[in-house]
Design an enzyme around this catalytic site. Structure first.
Site, PDB file in Angstrom:
ATOM      1  N   GLN A   1      12.417 -28.835  27.731  1.00 14.89           N
ATOM      2  CA  GLN A   1      12.919 -28.745  26.364  1.00 14.89           C
ATOM      3  C   GLN A   1      13.526 -30.076  25.929  1.00 14.89           C
ATOM      4  OE1 GLN A   1      15.016 -25.072  25.418  1.00 14.89           O
ATOM      5  NE2 GLN A   1      14.153 -24.056  27.213  1.00 14.89           N
TER       6      GLN A   1
ATOM      7  N   ALA B   1      26.734 -34.738  27.866  1.00 14.60           N
ATOM      8  CA  ALA B   1      27.064 -34.737  29.293  1.00 14.60           C
ATOM      9  C   ALA B   1      27.054 -36.159  29.818  1.00 14.60           C
ATOM     10  CB  ALA B   1      26.069 -33.878  30.066  1.00 14.60           C
TER      11      ALA B   1
ATOM     12  N   PHE C   1      26.666 -39.339  32.162  1.00 17.38           N
ATOM     13  CA  PHE C   1      25.635 -39.681  33.135  1.00 17.38           C
ATOM     14  C   PHE C   1      26.235 -39.884  34.522  1.00 17.38           C
ATOM     15  CE2 PHE C   1      21.375 -41.364  31.445  1.00 17.38           C
ATOM     16  CZ  PHE C   1      21.262 -40.304  30.563  1.00 17.38           C
TER      17      PHE C   1
ATOM     18  N   ASP D   1      18.150 -20.220  36.661  1.00 23.40           N
ATOM     19  CA  ASP D   1      17.260 -21.390  36.703  1.00 23.40           C
ATOM     20  C   ASP D   1      17.799 -22.436  37.685  1.00 23.40           C
ATOM     21  OD1 ASP D   1      15.148 -23.048  35.990  1.00 23.40           O
ATOM     22  OD2 ASP D   1      16.290 -24.004  34.397  1.00 23.40           O
TER      23      ASP D   1
END
Length: 553
Positions: A248, A367, A369, A436
């Site tokens: 996605q 988020a 890195f 997932d």
């Protein structure tokens, strides 16, 4: 060993009995699952057998509710913890005492900065410089750092190129570099007393990355976490590009000073749940799940997830104007006069699944890195309890009740902390509803005795009224758990509820409220299920059936 799919196919029509129908060895998975399904079938809390919903939203209360006083305080589990702290009950077959847990003992806990002999150093007006790449035998090269100083020197030193960071390394500990010549527009990078290299103008994220340790991403109360969240919220966005790979749409955000974040856009409202006919591998990713999972990871004391924060951006000035390439061709104005785009990816990257602003304001998660591979390379591991990611096939662990015995005999799960980390991860994923989890990562430099990173929580918090017990398979099949993890779960069950602590933690986020209230209520309900599973494991291993005596270790 390949912990992949079993090869068994479930027929399109009809039912065939495949796999174990009773528990073997240490496993309590099958029996607990049967009892759980029977209880949840008649419960209003977890609608386990609910196959469809009248709409995309499942309704429910939107206002916070105070959980009722727990009827079962799990005093038997509390006694085990007390005995272990007193030096007793060390032979408990399920709960691993602190003095046998490497995550607690931590004989060594070096940081990335210590392993690479790097430490941050502040310098003013330093411009970007080009450095040679490093090898195991670092090569000498000339380092000239331009500043607004008038007089300085340029010296020979070992250099390391990591993104836009500036490193200068003394030739040997305690020996300062020798200047080679004087230039009116250079200055000498000063080595530290220990001979370690220094990072000039390190950002908060770069300082954070150097402090990542062997057993945790950051220490409890680390002030750099708040600083990073603040930077990702308020720093200007310089450049945007689409992240390659993945199913996605995700964007890479560039901030000043080389800092980067991963952006996941908002697709729908908080109360929109996973569509009932969607498989776990085709579900939408939720930006707010990433935010909530970071806070939950920190509250539970794991500290294995990178900082994540919400932010509302202007799609015109902060995305469209600072991006380039083929993604620009996917921007358009919708019939409702909203600015939209869809990018290019495996799932949901088309006009029918476009991401739209209101009219051009878009919410998303940012988020931080992890360090680049130049600084700290990561190893990707196939998760032993990986699902089949197929509509009809079953994974091996779904068919073999004593599957954990196979895992326990395979390095790195046969010793050390790795298996306990995966069980922590399964509890974390069960609380969030994340199915997932196909791979996981660790830092290579720390070897096998290091923590597993909690990455990619986008498919969490999708079903507020459904508790997916199969996520707990590692716990129920291996029947082992950390003393510290059990203590944290009991603390939130018997004390201030986890839902309240998480809600309060997320209040400071710019896009608060982050979670729909039924998702918060589900956390308190799921903690009871985890504690009940641990109790079941203890009962099974302390009172094995006669034909299982030889299987219990």
């Amino acid at each position: 060993m390949d912990y992949g799919i079993s090869g068994h196919r479930v027929p399109l029509h009809g039912r065939v009995k495949i796999g174990d129908d009773t528990d073997k060895g240490r496993s309590a998975y099958i029996e607990f699952r049967k009892r759980f399904l029977q209880k949840s079938n008649g419960s209003n809390g977890s609608r386990e057998y609910e196959q469809s919903a009248p709409s995309e939203t499942s309704g429910g209360d939107a206002e916070p509710r105070t959980p009722a006083t727990p009827a079962d305080r799990f005093e038997d589990l509390q006694r085990i913890l007390v005995f272990q702290l007193q030096g007793k009950s060390d032979d408990n077959p399920v709960v691993v005492p602190p003095h046998r847990d490497l995550n607690v003992l931590r004989p060594e806990n070096p940081t990335i900065g210590e392993m690479e002999d790097l430490e941050p150093r502040i310098a003013e007006y330093v411009s970007k410089a080009v450095f040679s790449s490093t090898t195991e035998q670092a090569q000498s090269s000339e380092v000239c750092i331009k500043t607004k100083q008038v007089i300085g020197v340029c010296h020979k030193s070992r250099t390391l190129h990591v993104g836009s960071l500036v490193f200068s390394v003394a030739p040997s500990p305690g020996v300062p570099p020798q200047p080679t010549h004087v230039h009116p527009c250079t200055t000498q990078p000063k080595p530290t007393r220990s001979g370690k290299s220094s990072i000039v103008n390190a950002s908060n994220l770069e300082k954070f990355q150097l402090k990542i340790a062997q057993h945790e991403l950051y220490e409890d109360g680390e002030p750099l976490v708040s600083a990073i969240l603040r930077d990702m919220t308020f720093e200007p966005i310089l450049h945007v590009e689409q992240k390659e790979g993945g199913t996605q749409l995700k964007l890479i955000i560039d901030y000043p000073n080389g800092v980067q974040a991963l952006f996941k856009p908002m697709r729908f409202a908080r109360d929109v749940q996973t569509l009932p006919n969607h498989f776990y591998f085709s579900d939408y990713e939720r930006h707010n799940a990433e935010i909530a999972a970071f806070h939950l990871d920190r509250i539970l004391g794991f500290r294995r997830a990178m900082p994540v924060v919400g932010r509302v951006v202007n799609m015109t000035t902060e995305i469209y104007d600072v991006t380039e390439g083929d993604i620009l061709k996917t921007f358009f104005v919708s019939p409702a006069n909203n600015f939209c785009f869809h990018g290019k990816c495996s799932y949901y990257c088309d006009t029918g699944h476009a991401i739209c602003g209101n009219p051009d304001m878009l919410e998303g998660s940012f988020a931080a890195f992890l360090p680049t591979s130049d600084l700290a390379e990561r190893k990707v591991w196939r998760h032993p309890w990986r699902r089949s990611y197929h509509k009809r096939r079953k994974a091996q662990w779904e068919l073999q009740s004593d599957y954990c015995d196979t895992v326990r005999s395979t390095p790195p799960y046969d010793s050390g902390r790795r298996l306990l980390d995966l069980i922590d991860m399964s509890i974390f994923d069960f609380l969030t509803g994340n199915m997932d989890r196909h791979h996981y990562e660790t830092f290579k430099m720390f070897g096998n005795e290091t923590f597993t990173l909690h990455l990619d929580q986008g498919r969490a918090f999708g079903k507020a009224f459904h508790d997916e017990l199969s996520i707990l398979a590692p716990l129920l099949q291996c029947c082992t758990v950390r003393h510290t993890t059990l203590a944290v779960l009991l603390k939130f069950h018997n004390g201030v509820p986890l839902s309240k602590v998480l809600r309060d933690s997320m209040k400071a986020d710019p896009v608060n409220p982050v979670l729909w209230e039924p998702h918060l209520a589900a956390l308190d309900r799921r903690i009871v299920t985890v504690l009940d599973a641990i109790r079941k494991c203890i009962d099974k291993l302390e009172n094995p059936l006669p034909n299982e005596l030889n299987s219990v270790v």
